[in-house]
Scaffold this motif. Structure first.
Motif, PDB file in Angstrom:
ATOM      1  N   LEU A 100      29.043  62.525  21.939  1.00  0.00           N
ATOM      2  CA  LEU A 100      28.261  61.372  22.873  1.00  0.00           C
ATOM      3  C   LEU A 100      29.508  60.511  23.414  1.00  0.00           C
ATOM      4  O   LEU A 100      30.394  60.183  22.854  1.00  0.00           O
ATOM      5  N   PHE A 101      29.155  59.886  24.631  1.00  0.00           N
ATOM      6  CA  PHE A 101      30.026  59.059  25.550  1.00  0.00           C
ATOM      7  C   PHE A 101      31.543  59.825  25.627  1.00  0.00           C
ATOM      8  O   PHE A 101      32.501  59.286  25.599  1.00  0.00           O
ATOM      9  N   THR A 102      31.256  61.237  26.072  1.00  0.00           N
ATOM     10  CA  THR A 102      32.310  62.124  26.564  1.00  0.00           C
ATOM     11  C   THR A 102      31.816  62.823  27.737  1.00  0.00           C
ATOM     12  O   THR A 102      30.762  63.018  27.951  1.00  0.00           O
ATOM     13  N   PRO A 103      32.901  63.233  28.623  1.00  0.00           N
ATOM     14  CA  PRO A 103      32.539  64.118  29.682  1.00  0.00           C
ATOM     15  C   PRO A 103      31.763  65.270  29.151  1.00  0.00           C
ATOM     16  O   PRO A 103      30.725  65.935  30.056  1.00  0.00           O
ATOM     17  N   GLY A 104      31.985  65.955  28.107  1.00  0.00           N
ATOM     18  CA  GLY A 104      31.244  66.969  27.672  1.00  0.00           C
ATOM     19  C   GLY A 104      29.889  66.918  27.413  1.00  0.00           C
ATOM     20  O   GLY A 104      29.142  67.634  28.187  1.00  0.00           O
TER      21      GLY A 104
ATOM     22  N   ALA B 165      20.940  60.131  33.545  1.00  0.00           N
ATOM     23  CA  ALA B 165      21.106  61.062  32.494  1.00  0.00           C
ATOM     24  C   ALA B 165      22.575  60.548  31.989  1.00  0.00           C
ATOM     25  O   ALA B 165      22.915  60.354  30.672  1.00  0.00           O
ATOM     26  N   ILE B 166      23.630  60.756  32.904  1.00  0.00           N
ATOM     27  CA  ILE B 166      25.042  60.588  32.431  1.00  0.00           C
ATOM     28  C   ILE B 166      25.371  59.099  32.225  1.00  0.00           C
ATOM     29  O   ILE B 166      26.055  58.878  31.422  1.00  0.00           O
ATOM     30  N   LEU B 167      24.412  58.143  32.833  1.00  0.00           N
ATOM     31  CA  LEU B 167      24.635  56.849  32.375  1.00  0.00           C
ATOM     32  C   LEU B 167      24.234  56.537  30.806  1.00  0.00           C
ATOM     33  O   LEU B 167      25.154  55.869  30.045  1.00  0.00           O
ATOM     34  N   VAL B 168      23.413  57.258  30.478  1.00  0.00           N
ATOM     35  CA  VAL B 168      22.850  57.282  28.926  1.00  0.00           C
ATOM     36  C   VAL B 168      23.648  57.887  28.164  1.00  0.00           C
ATOM     37  O   VAL B 168      24.438  57.262  27.033  1.00  0.00           O
ATOM     38  N   VAL B 169      24.144  59.409  28.568  1.00  0.00           N
ATOM     39  CA  VAL B 169      25.127  60.148  27.383  1.00  0.00           C
ATOM     40  C   VAL B 169      26.664  59.797  27.649  1.00  0.00           C
ATOM     41  O   VAL B 169      27.258  60.298  26.789  1.00  0.00           O
ATOM     42  N   GLY B 170      26.943  59.361  28.815  1.00  0.00           N
ATOM     43  CA  GLY B 170      28.369  59.160  29.227  1.00  0.00           C
ATOM     44  C   GLY B 170      28.826  57.770  28.834  1.00  0.00           C
ATOM     45  O   GLY B 170      29.962  57.550  28.547  1.00  0.00           O
ATOM     46  N   GLY B 171      27.793  56.610  29.241  1.00  0.00           N
ATOM     47  CA  GLY B 171      28.405  55.246  28.821  1.00  0.00           C
ATOM     48  C   GLY B 171      29.019  54.662  29.988  1.00  0.00           C
ATOM     49  O   GLY B 171      29.411  53.574  29.699  1.00  0.00           O
ATOM     50  N   ASN B 172      29.379  55.536  31.018  1.00  0.00           N
ATOM     51  CA  ASN B 172      29.864  54.782  32.145  1.00  0.00           C
ATOM     52  C   ASN B 172      31.519  54.157  31.912  1.00  0.00           C
ATOM     53  O   ASN B 172      31.552  52.923  32.212  1.00  0.00           O
ATOM     54  N   ILE B 173      32.134  54.637  31.027  1.00  0.00           N
ATOM     55  CA  ILE B 173      33.303  54.205  30.232  1.00  0.00           C
ATOM     56  C   ILE B 173      34.384  54.398  31.496  1.00  0.00           C
ATOM     57  O   ILE B 173      34.791  55.446  31.783  1.00  0.00           O
ATOM     58  N   ALA B 174      35.082  53.246  31.952  1.00  0.00           N
ATOM     59  CA  ALA B 174      36.136  53.096  32.746  1.00  0.00           C
ATOM     60  C   ALA B 174      37.270  54.088  32.588  1.00  0.00           C
ATOM     61  O   ALA B 174      37.693  54.112  31.405  1.00  0.00           O
ATOM     62  N   GLY B 175      37.679  54.851  33.292  1.00  0.00           N
ATOM     63  CA  GLY B 175      38.747  55.826  33.242  1.00  0.00           C
ATOM     64  C   GLY B 175      38.695  56.910  32.260  1.00  0.00           C
ATOM     65  O   GLY B 175      39.222  57.881  31.909  1.00  0.00           O
ATOM     66  N   TYR B 176      37.224  57.068  31.845  1.00  0.00           N
ATOM     67  CA  TYR B 176      37.004  58.256  31.067  1.00  0.00           C
ATOM     68  C   TYR B 176      35.635  58.804  31.472  1.00  0.00           C
ATOM     69  O   TYR B 176      35.422  60.241  31.476  1.00  0.00           O
ATOM     70  N   THR B 177      34.398  58.237  31.535  1.00  0.00           N
ATOM     71  CA  THR B 177      33.215  58.780  31.734  1.00  0.00           C
ATOM     72  C   THR B 177      32.616  58.258  33.030  1.00  0.00           C
ATOM     73  O   THR B 177      31.559  58.423  33.267  1.00  0.00           O
ATOM     74  N   ARG B 178      33.503  57.516  33.880  1.00  0.00           N
ATOM     75  CA  ARG B 178      33.026  56.777  35.193  1.00  0.00           C
ATOM     76  C   ARG B 178      32.983  57.605  36.175  1.00  0.00           C
ATOM     77  O   ARG B 178      34.039  58.311  36.559  1.00  0.00           O
ATOM     78  N   THR B 179      31.838  58.161  36.777  1.00  0.00           N
ATOM     79  CA  THR B 179      31.788  59.058  37.889  1.00  0.00           C
ATOM     80  C   THR B 179      31.228  58.351  39.131  1.00  0.00           C
ATOM     81  O   THR B 179      31.116  57.062  39.197  1.00  0.00           O
ATOM     82  N   MET B 180      31.419  59.078  40.410  1.00  0.00           N
ATOM     83  CA  MET B 180      30.858  58.403  41.501  1.00  0.00           C
ATOM     84  C   MET B 180      29.770  57.594  41.330  1.00  0.00           C
ATOM     85  O   MET B 180      29.336  56.397  41.764  1.00  0.00           O
TER      86      MET B 180
END
Lengths: 222, 277
Positions: A88-92, A164-179
């Protein structure tokens, strides 16, 4: 607008674009790896329940991203069944979410293309002595330009998705933040022109990917 | 077919490379935080200094306070930074968190359109202002997302003796179910009043005709607390690294870094670990 150009030149922005492409391309590859054989298999083999599976693949075209995100969140959360993976909260986790969303699109479009080809050439392919399953690679080669569209549709679903990616990625700056999550964030900060500018960059990248794919596709045709 | 497979393989390889480089870093913790400390830029200002001195990466998942506490309660965070005393007390009572420490405070404000239909601009009494807004049936945007700000808004309405609801025909009360930024965007678009934390408001970029209507009421105090995960209930959390961040935030270095953060020349967060408000 000066903020837009500063953002565009920053390392952080390059990381965001690289992550968007990395996650969405990985998800597309996964979706093709599952959807291509699945769609072709559904086209050439007849077995009880096939129709139901085809209907299912088509119904899942409308799969709401936020529901996929929530379901994966509950699976991947530490208190969920797959929590030990620490995903959880990873790019994977984001790759997984986008792959789940893109797979039905790839499968449904591949099924449509290969079913048409199978109807047209199935007789001939079988006269050659090939079993239906053996004919699948032939069909894929025959329909490759149209199948490219299936792959691009899957990629389009993946890269444009935010729920979906907002929920499982968490929009973490420099780690899971996408366009897309960056655009959502800038909108919520009231930086509307920056958000819109990022949106145009995203569209430009999608066009570039699509053009490259078509160039490669027609290159393989000669 | 062969070239196709090869290209596919190449694409997959490149994609994985991009991912692994993004994932390759040292020790890291997940901080479940409220959106205001992130959107206002405070954490971007603080965390690089912490990471430089400890080598610990901090991954900030910014959500409303309610959602941040729920994320932590599920065991998906190592530390929380939130601003809703009631929700925090419940979180600690249920055994998820322990040892809350206040790190900073600022205040909430009511913002509204410059046309000011409820005639509350420049006043300093939040309850009176809410009553005036309700009496004028002036549009009011509610977060409706169980965030710290939303919880305070609901408490203020209760204290004002009037809980607006759509069911009772209060069309002017608009529950948007979104974050602070979304609420400010909505208020700007609808010429509505809304309750905001000062940090998000000051750094918000789409104010249009909105301005500060009510400020300076003691009831509008906004306290930010950092809470450790309770190791008994959450053995999976990275306690040592989380404790380092907590201790850094309340240390002299961390506190002065908080006080030094300004947007447009204004101090957004007043450090208060020494003398909690």
């Amino acid at each position: 607008m000066s903020e837009f150009w500063t953002t565009l030149g920053s390392d952080e922005f390059r990381r965001i674009v690289a992550l968007s492409l990395g996650v969405s391309l990985s998800a597309t590859v996964l979706a093709i790896a599952v959807g291509l054989p699945l769609g072709a298999w559904l086209a050439v083999c007849s077995f009880p329940g096939r129709r139901a599976l085809v209907v299912m693949a088509n119904a899942l075209l409308g799969l709401p991203p936020v529901v996929v995100g929530l379901a994966l969140y509950l699976l991947l959360s530490h208190s969920g069944p797959l929590g030990v993976l620490g995903m959880l909260f990873t790019p994977g986790a984001m790759v997984l979410a986008q792959a789940v969303l893109a797979t039905p699109i790839v499968a449904a479009l591949v099924h449509r293309t290969t079913a048409d080809l199978w109807e047209e050439y199935g007789g001939a392919l079988q006269v050659d002595g090939a079993s239906p399953l053996r004919a699948i690679p032939e069909l894929i080669v025959m329909g490759r330009t149209r199948l490219l569209t299936a792959g691009l549709a899957g990629f389009g679903r993946a890269i444009s998705e935010v729920g979906a990616i907002l929920v499982v990625g968490g929009n973490i700056a420099g780690y899971t933040r996408t366009m897309t999550t960056a655009i959502a964030l800038e909108t919520s900060k009231g930086n509307l022109s920056l958000a819109l500018g990022l949106g145009f960059v995203l569209i430009g990248i999608s066009i570039a990917i699509s053009a490259t794919a078509f160039a490669l596709g027609s290159g393989g045709k000669k | 077919m062969k070239t196709f497979t090869r290209r596919l393989g190449l694409a997959a390889g490149l994609a994985l490379l991009a991912l692994s480089s993004a994932a390759a870093n040292a020790q890291s913790i997940v901080l479940a935080s409220t959106t205001s400390v992130q959107d206002s830029g405070l954490l971007n200002h603080l965390l690089p200094a912490f990471t430089a001195s400890t080598g610990i990466q901090v991954r900030v998942v910014a959500q409303g306070t309610g959602q941040a506490l729920a994320t932590a309660a599920r065991g998906d965070a190592d530390l929380v930074l939130v601003h809703d005393p009631e929700a925090e007390a419940k979180f600690i009572r249920e055994g998820h968190g322990t040892d809350p420490r206040q790190i900073a405070w600022n205040d909430f404000i009511i913002v509204g359109p410059s046309s000011d239909p409820a005639k509350v601009v420049g006043t300093h009494d939040a309850l009176a202002a809410l009553k005036a807004i309700a009496a004028a049936k002036a549009p009011f945007v509610s977060r409706g997302d169980k965030s710290g700000t939303d919880a305070l808004e609901k408490r203020l309405w209760r204290a004002a003796g009037r809980q607006p609801s759509l069911a009772e025909g209060d069309q002017w009360y608009r529950d948007i179910g979104g974050g602070m930024g979304a609420a400010l965007n909505a208020a700007a678009g609808m010429n509505a009043y809304t309750l905001s934390d000062r940090g998000t408001w000051l750094s918000f970029g789409n104010k249009q005709s909105l301005k500060i209507a009510v400020e300076g009421d003691k009831g509008l105090l906004n306290r930010y607390d950092v809470i450790l995960m309770d190791p008994k209930k959450h053995p999976e959390a990275k306690h040592d690294a989380a404790l380092k961040l907590r201790d850094w935030l309340i240390s002299d270095v961390g506190q002065s870094a908080i006080g030094a953060y300004r947007v447009h020349g204004e101090v957004l967060f007043n450090p208060s670990a020494r003398a909690p408000k």
